[in-house]
Design a protein around this motif. Sequence first.
Motif, PDB file in Angstrom:
ATOM      1  N   ALA A 100       0.828  -1.212   0.000  1.00 21.21           N
ATOM      2  CA  ALA A 100       0.000   0.000   0.000  1.00 21.21           C
ATOM      3  C   ALA A 100       0.862   1.262   0.000  1.00 21.21           C
ATOM      4  O   ALA A 100       0.610   2.195  -0.782  1.00 21.21           O
ATOM      5  N   LEU A 101       1.858   1.291   0.859  1.00 26.95           N
ATOM      6  CA  LEU A 101       2.706   2.484   0.960  1.00 26.95           C
ATOM      7  C   LEU A 101       3.561   2.685  -0.289  1.00 26.95           C
ATOM      8  O   LEU A 101       3.732   3.816  -0.752  1.00 26.95           O
ATOM      9  N   CYS A 102       4.094   1.596  -0.838  1.00 28.27           N
ATOM     10  CA  CYS A 102       4.943   1.714  -2.015  1.00 28.27           C
ATOM     11  C   CYS A 102       4.128   2.081  -3.258  1.00 28.27           C
ATOM     12  O   CYS A 102       4.536   2.933  -4.045  1.00 28.27           O
ATOM     13  N   ALA A 103       2.969   1.471  -3.421  1.00 28.58           N
ATOM     14  CA  ALA A 103       2.119   1.758  -4.588  1.00 28.58           C
ATOM     15  C   ALA A 103       1.604   3.195  -4.565  1.00 28.58           C
ATOM     16  O   ALA A 103       1.483   3.836  -5.611  1.00 28.58           O
ATOM     17  N   SER A 104       1.325   3.706  -3.370  1.00 35.33           N
ATOM     18  CA  SER A 104       0.789   5.065  -3.254  1.00 35.33           C
ATOM     19  C   SER A 104       1.885   6.129  -3.299  1.00 35.33           C
ATOM     20  O   SER A 104       1.595   7.305  -3.453  1.00 35.33           O
ATOM     21  N   GLY A 105       3.135   5.706  -3.143  1.00 36.34           N
ATOM     22  CA  GLY A 105       4.241   6.662  -3.114  1.00 36.34           C
ATOM     23  C   GLY A 105       4.481   7.252  -1.739  1.00 36.34           C
ATOM     24  O   GLY A 105       5.316   8.136  -1.569  1.00 36.34           O
ATOM     25  N   LEU A 106       3.753   6.762  -0.732  1.00 36.97           N
ATOM     26  CA  LEU A 106       3.907   7.306   0.617  1.00 36.97           C
ATOM     27  C   LEU A 106       5.073   6.708   1.393  1.00 36.97           C
ATOM     28  O   LEU A 106       5.485   7.273   2.405  1.00 36.97           O
ATOM     29  N   ALA A 107       5.606   5.586   0.934  1.00 38.61           N
ATOM     30  CA  ALA A 107       6.743   4.954   1.626  1.00 38.61           C
ATOM     31  C   ALA A 107       7.969   5.829   1.456  1.00 38.61           C
ATOM     32  O   ALA A 107       8.267   6.278   0.339  1.00 38.61           O
TER      33      ALA A 107
END
Length: 112
Positions: A100-107
Motif C-alpha cells: 500500500a505504501l509503495c504503490a501510493s508513493g507514501l513509503a
Amino acid sequence: MLRQAQHERILLGGLIIALVAACSPSKLAYGQVKSAMMDAGLSEANSACMAERMTDRLTLSQLNKLKQLKGEKRGLMDYVAAVRRVGDTEAIEVTATSAALCASGLAREKRY
C-alpha cells in the motif's frame, strides 16, 4: 615482523566482524527478495521499495518463505493474496502495508 603480521590479521579479522555486524543478514537478502518479487510479477520500482521495507522488518526465515512465491505474473494485490496463503501473520501485515505504501508513493523508501 611476525608480530606485526599477526597484529594486522587480528585487526583485519576485527574489521570483517564489524562489517558483518553492521550489515544485518536480512539486508544482505535485499537483492534476492527484490528479484523474487519481480519474478512474481511486480514492477521493479514496487519490488525495490517493498524489498527495502520487508528486509528491514522480517526475519531471514520469513523472507525465504516469500522468495518461494513464484508463478504467473501478478499485480500487487495478487501478490499480497499469495502471501496470505503462506500463513505468517507478520509477513502478511508487512507485505500488505509495504504494498500500500509503495504503490501510493507514501513509503519513504519510494522517495529515494
